[in-house]
Design a protein around this motif. Structure first.
Motif, PDB file in Angstrom:
ATOM      1  N   ASN A  62      65.352  34.258  82.604  1.00 42.18           N
ATOM      2  CA  ASN A  62      65.294  35.766  81.966  1.00 42.18           C
ATOM      3  C   ASN A  62      65.607  36.519  82.977  1.00 42.18           C
ATOM      4  O   ASN A  62      64.937  36.740  84.150  1.00 42.18           O
ATOM      5  CB  ASN A  62      63.799  35.949  81.559  1.00 42.18           C
ATOM      6  N   ILE A  63      66.657  37.288  82.969  1.00 40.35           N
ATOM      7  CA  ILE A  63      67.193  38.255  84.046  1.00 40.35           C
ATOM      8  C   ILE A  63      66.694  39.622  83.774  1.00 40.35           C
ATOM      9  O   ILE A  63      67.295  40.177  82.850  1.00 40.35           O
ATOM     10  CB  ILE A  63      68.603  38.254  84.252  1.00 40.35           C
ATOM     11  N   PRO A  64      65.891  40.161  84.490  1.00 39.83           N
ATOM     12  CA  PRO A  64      65.352  41.718  84.340  1.00 39.83           C
ATOM     13  C   PRO A  64      66.601  42.361  84.626  1.00 39.83           C
ATOM     14  O   PRO A  64      67.401  42.408  85.318  1.00 39.83           O
ATOM     15  CB  PRO A  64      64.340  41.700  85.158  1.00 39.83           C
ATOM     16  N   LEU A  65      66.182  43.832  83.979  1.00 40.37           N
ATOM     17  CA  LEU A  65      67.266  45.069  84.240  1.00 40.37           C
ATOM     18  C   LEU A  65      66.867  45.267  85.581  1.00 40.37           C
ATOM     19  O   LEU A  65      65.725  45.390  86.229  1.00 40.37           O
ATOM     20  CB  LEU A  65      67.145  45.727  83.198  1.00 40.37           C
ATOM     21  N   SER A  66      67.734  45.916  86.263  1.00 36.27           N
ATOM     22  CA  SER A  66      67.391  46.781  87.445  1.00 36.27           C
ATOM     23  C   SER A  66      66.727  48.064  86.981  1.00 36.27           C
ATOM     24  O   SER A  66      66.828  48.454  85.643  1.00 36.27           O
ATOM     25  CB  SER A  66      68.736  47.309  88.271  1.00 36.27           C
ATOM     26  N   PHE A  67      66.037  48.731  87.842  1.00 38.85           N
ATOM     27  CA  PHE A  67      65.291  49.928  87.483  1.00 38.85           C
ATOM     28  C   PHE A  67      66.413  51.250  86.974  1.00 38.85           C
ATOM     29  O   PHE A  67      65.989  51.647  85.935  1.00 38.85           O
ATOM     30  CB  PHE A  67      64.499  50.600  88.551  1.00 38.85           C
ATOM     31  N   SER A  68      67.404  51.365  87.371  1.00 37.49           N
ATOM     32  CA  SER A  68      68.693  52.165  87.051  1.00 37.49           C
ATOM     33  C   SER A  68      69.070  51.752  85.533  1.00 37.49           C
ATOM     34  O   SER A  68      68.985  52.641  84.672  1.00 37.49           O
ATOM     35  CB  SER A  68      69.706  52.328  87.876  1.00 37.49           C
ATOM     36  N   GLN A  69      69.238  50.468  85.259  1.00 35.15           N
ATOM     37  CA  GLN A  69      69.653  50.063  84.046  1.00 35.15           C
ATOM     38  C   GLN A  69      68.744  50.325  83.099  1.00 35.15           C
ATOM     39  O   GLN A  69      68.771  50.691  81.755  1.00 35.15           O
ATOM     40  CB  GLN A  69      69.924  48.625  83.961  1.00 35.15           C
ATOM     41  N   THR A  72      78.271  41.637  80.815  1.00 34.51           N
ATOM     42  CA  THR A  72      76.597  41.652  80.576  1.00 34.51           C
ATOM     43  C   THR A  72      76.459  42.634  79.385  1.00 34.51           C
ATOM     44  O   THR A  72      77.049  43.593  79.159  1.00 34.51           O
ATOM     45  CB  THR A  72      75.875  42.505  81.596  1.00 34.51           C
ATOM     46  N   SER A  73      75.464  42.091  78.612  1.00 36.20           N
ATOM     47  CA  SER A  73      74.974  42.948  77.413  1.00 36.20           C
ATOM     48  C   SER A  73      73.551  43.107  77.526  1.00 36.20           C
ATOM     49  O   SER A  73      72.947  42.541  78.287  1.00 36.20           O
ATOM     50  CB  SER A  73      75.171  42.344  76.160  1.00 36.20           C
ATOM     51  N   PHE A  74      72.765  43.730  76.677  1.00 38.86           N
ATOM     52  CA  PHE A  74      71.404  44.089  76.950  1.00 38.86           C
ATOM     53  C   PHE A  74      70.686  43.815  75.622  1.00 38.86           C
ATOM     54  O   PHE A  74      70.845  44.383  74.671  1.00 38.86           O
ATOM     55  CB  PHE A  74      71.070  45.369  77.378  1.00 38.86           C
ATOM     56  N   GLN A  75      69.675  42.979  75.677  1.00 37.46           N
ATOM     57  CA  GLN A  75      68.863  42.678  74.539  1.00 37.46           C
ATOM     58  C   GLN A  75      67.273  42.525  74.637  1.00 37.46           C
ATOM     59  O   GLN A  75      67.110  42.147  75.777  1.00 37.46           O
ATOM     60  CB  GLN A  75      69.335  41.125  73.796  1.00 37.46           C
ATOM     61  N   VAL A  76      66.563  42.669  73.845  1.00 37.88           N
ATOM     62  CA  VAL A  76      65.257  42.476  73.858  1.00 37.88           C
ATOM     63  C   VAL A  76      64.759  41.317  73.419  1.00 37.88           C
ATOM     64  O   VAL A  76      65.179  40.696  72.480  1.00 37.88           O
ATOM     65  CB  VAL A  76      64.320  43.604  73.088  1.00 37.88           C
ATOM     66  N   VAL A  77      64.052  40.576  74.326  1.00 38.45           N
ATOM     67  CA  VAL A  77      63.491  39.379  74.353  1.00 38.45           C
ATOM     68  C   VAL A  77      62.069  39.378  74.499  1.00 38.45           C
ATOM     69  O   VAL A  77      61.398  39.741  75.539  1.00 38.45           O
ATOM     70  CB  VAL A  77      64.007  38.393  75.255  1.00 38.45           C
ATOM     71  N   GLY A  78      61.108  39.161  73.177  1.00 39.91           N
ATOM     72  CA  GLY A  78      59.929  39.365  73.370  1.00 39.91           C
ATOM     73  C   GLY A  78      59.535  41.147  73.110  1.00 39.91           C
ATOM     74  O   GLY A  78      59.958  41.414  72.092  1.00 39.91           O
ATOM     75  N   GLU A  79      59.162  41.513  74.250  1.00 38.51           N
ATOM     76  CA  GLU A  79      59.106  42.902  74.500  1.00 38.51           C
ATOM     77  C   GLU A  79      59.925  43.696  75.708  1.00 38.51           C
ATOM     78  O   GLU A  79      59.786  44.694  75.780  1.00 38.51           O
ATOM     79  CB  GLU A  79      57.586  43.530  74.375  1.00 38.51           C
TER      80      GLU A  79
END
Length: 733
Positions: free
Chosen positions: A262-269, A318-325
């Motif tokens: 599970n790859i987290p977002l950077s803070f700016s992202q 890269t795209s961005f999806q919610v996994v869990g919360e």
């Protein structure tokens, strides 16, 4: 048949990826020493060891021929060109009076000078060349062995100091692109032209090599190279690796590849993802770029080049999806990028420009779906076989200004290789953006780092007003629309040069000088003594991050008190102190600062600051390939993320000041007047640095009164002419 005029052949010098106009260099050279003949010099580039190097040929005045001090003249020429153009001269050729090649009309023949140099046919009376030890070397992407073990293995302290001083001279010269011989170890570094971006890059490069914490601010506070060597040597000899600096922060770790499910977002992202959730149709964070391509373009090579860039850089896949919360980065396998071809060959030139503007706005105003991707779009407008425009739009969550420049440089490198039937010359990336996202979180959450950064910012910004009221033309809407427009003016080279000279004398950077005038401008328009603006920092302080595409940029809050009616010079020192403190604590992500300060949140305006000021330190030059020329075109995306942004970008003739404003708040006439005020303030800052803010305000008020008087007189004259015309018409009826 059609003729396309794209500029004079080779009338542009491209040295270390930067464009330079030879006539500018020649003008600087001829004014550098009294022995040189005016309008009798040539600047040209020659290739040495695979790299373009600068050579100047310059006539001397005949009366100096028998008392010629070649080294004195060469030193003056090198110093002037280094200070004015940030260039080092490989060779200086001093010529006999009247011998430089010219056309029949008296114009200098640079090509003939270059050929004369190659074939040793010029009438020389003296020459000066740098040897390998004197040439500065730009930083390369290759791994470099740390210097710390070498220093510790050297038993004699004097030898260690000399070794470190030589190393620092080479590093500073390489950063400034000037000869090593011009680096005086006893001269303050901030008088050599070191700016905030270069100081950050240099400090973190030294940290990695010496494994000693070094604040970039230390390089801008008047320290000499000798003093820096002594300070760093003491750190090497007496501190542990990773020891904290005075602020309690530790050296940012070298980025290493990590394997995460599970790859987290950077803070700016994470901040941009949150803003997108609030308004998914917001296009203020789309980054559009238009590239003019002149020459015979082969679409298959362009397509292959872009596909290779997307393969190399995971951020672009890269795209961005919610996994869990939690939102996560989803990295997709490499895919071919669609380039939409738009034929505009039937349009006349004026229609073509209008269509370019329309398509640019259309592309920039089309939102991205962050959960789907791809988060970049490409469109190729074809006007003729040798004239194309490439429209590239990315969402800010995978990109920043550095990324756009890197994308175009890699595209040019790959296109040239593929056109020649070669494989990609670009090495595989040692890390990816996801590695940065992990290490950023890991480092900031380590013991004491976040607390130390937050303590500074809480003290600096405590009790700050939530909104800077600029005196808008209309009431602020309940929800900001981000609809924007632009107005720009060119600050002339003479003014910019004077600002740089003032900055060197005061030990401040050009950005600090420009920002001082912004603070004075905002004071005049708000009557507030507590003035807050924001600025961008590249945030590429992490080892190897300069190789990556992705969102690294961070926002800093710059708060300055204008209490006590300070003079420009006094305000300049206040701004310097504010900026240096911010640079020294820039690693705190902006969203973490907002989270800690808990300002009043409203959709009506941005938190913490509403005015942005950015100086573009490294604008992308035109890129010359074997059969193509790539050049950025300034475009207006029709959006404004802030109430007002001032973007300052170096150009050939000076500094472009671009005012981007929210059209829900301001009329264009207000921004035009404000821009005029800003240029006037800069001129006053140079001419009368001891002018107080109140005197400055009186000067601006007088300008406004005179302009209003002229408008009233013009309106009166127009009315009189109208009535007179009506009277004449009635008299003839």
């Amino acid at each position: 048949d059609e003729l396309y005029v794209t500029g004079r052949l080779k009338d542009l010098l491209i040295i270390r990826g930067r464009n330079h106009y030879p006539q500018d260099i020649e003008r600087t050279v001829e004014m550098s020493h009294e022995a040189l003949n005016p309008s009798a010099g040539a600047a040209f580039a020659v290739q040495i060891e695979g790299e373009e190097r600068l050579v100047v040929a310059q006539e001397i005045q005949s009366r100096y021929r028998h008392s010629l001090n070649v080294e004195e003249i060469a030193r003056a020429i090198r110093q002037a060109v280094a200070e004015e153009h940030e260039l080092q001269i490989h060779g200086i050729l001093l010529l006999r009076t009247g011998s430089i090649p010219k056309t029949s009309s008296g114009k200098i023949q640079r090509h003939a000078c270059r050929e004369g140099f190659k074939h040793d046919t010029l009438s020389l009376v003296g020459q000066s060349f740098l040897d390998a030890s004197q040439e500065s070397r730009p930083a390369s992407g290759a791994e470099e062995a740390p210097l710390r073990p070498t220093l510790l293995a050297t038993p004699d302290q004097a030898t260690r100091h000399a070794l470190l001083r030589t190393y620092l001279q080479e590093r500073v010269a390489g950063a400034l692109r000037i000869p090593v011989a011009l680096i005086d170890p006893t001269q303050p570094l901030n008088t050599l032209g070191l700016d905030s971006l270069l100081s950050i890059e240099l400090a973190h490069s030294l940290e990695q090599s010496l494994e000693v914490a070094l604040s970039p601010v230390a390089l801008l506070e008047g320290i000499t190279l000798d003093q820096l060597a002594a300070q760093l040597l003491e750190g090497v000899e007496h501190s542990d690796i990773g020891a904290a600096n005075g602020a309690g922060r530790r050296i940012a770790p070298i980025l290493q590849p990590v394997s995460l499910e599970n790859i987290p977002l950077s803070f700016s992202q994470q901040r941009l993802w949150f803003l997108d959730r609030l308004a998914s149709d917001n296009t203020a964070y789309n980054i559009p770029v238009a590239v003019q391509i002149t020459g015979n373009l082969h679409l298959e090579h362009l397509q292959r080049s872009i596909n290779e860039i997307v393969r190399r850089h995971e951020a672009l896949r890269t795209s961005f999806q919610v996994v869990g919360e939690e939102p996560l980065q989803i990295i997709h396998p490499p895919f071919p990028v669609d380039i939409l071809i738009v034929e505009v060959s039937t349009l006349r030139e004026e229609e073509w420009k209008q269509e370019l503007h329309r398509l640019t706005l259309q592309d920039a105003s089309q939102p991205f779906e962050l959960s789907q991707g791809p988060l970049l779009r490409l469109k190729l407008l074809r006007w003729s076989e040798t004239h194309h425009i490439l429209l590239l739009t990315m969402h800010h969550i995978i990109s920043d200004g550095w990324t756009m420049g890197l994308f175009l440089r890699e595209m040019a490198t790959l296109y040239e290789a593929f056109s020649g039937g070669e494989a990609s010359p670009l090495p595989e990336l040692p890390i990816q953006y996801s590695d940065f996202a992990y290490w950023q979180r890991h480092w900031l959450q380590s013991e004491g780092v976040m607390d130390s950064l937050l303590a500074y910012w809480k003290q600096q910004l405590g009790g700050m007003p939530p909104l800077l009221e600029l005196g808008t033309d209309r009431a602020r809407p309940a929800v900001q629309s981000f609809r924007g427009n632009e107005y720009s003016l060119l600050l002339p080279r003479s003014l910019v040069r004077a600002l740089q000279e003032l900055g060197r004398a005061e030990g401040v950077t050009l950005f600090m000088t420009l920002l001082t005038a912004v603070k004075a401008l905002l004071y005049h328009h708000t009557k507030r003594e507590d003035v807050v603006v924001g600025t961008d920092v590249a945030n590429r302080v992490w080892s190897k991050s300069e190789l990556l595409m992705g969102l690294f940029v961070n926002q800093l809050v710059l708060r300055t008190s204008l209490e006590g009616n300070p003079t420009f010079r006094e305000l300049l020192k206040r701004v310097q102190k504010t900026a240096l403190g911010a640079y020294d604590h820039q690693e705190l992500p902006f969203d973490k600062l907002v989270e800690a300060l808990k300002p009043e949140r409203t959709p009506s305006y941005n938190p913490l600051f509403q005015v942005m000021v950015v100086l573009e330190n490294a604008p992308l030059p035109a890129l010359e390939l074997a059969d193509l020329r790539l050049e950025l075109i300034e475009i207006d995306g029709g959006t404004s993320p802030f109430d007002l942004s001032l973007l300052l970008c170096p150009e050939h003739d000076g500094l472009r000041a671009l005012f981007r404003y929210n059209i829900d708040l301001f009329d264009s006439s207000t921004i035009v007047r404000m821009a005029g005020h800003y240029q006037h303030l800069l001129a006053r800052l140079v001419a009368e640095p001891d002018t107080s803010l109140s005197k400055m305000g009186e000067s601006l008020a007088a300008i406004d009164a005179e302009q209003e008087k002229q408008k009233a007189e013009a309106l009166k004259n127009a009315r009189q002419q109208k009535f007179a015309k009506i009277g004449r018409r009635q008299a003839t009826d």
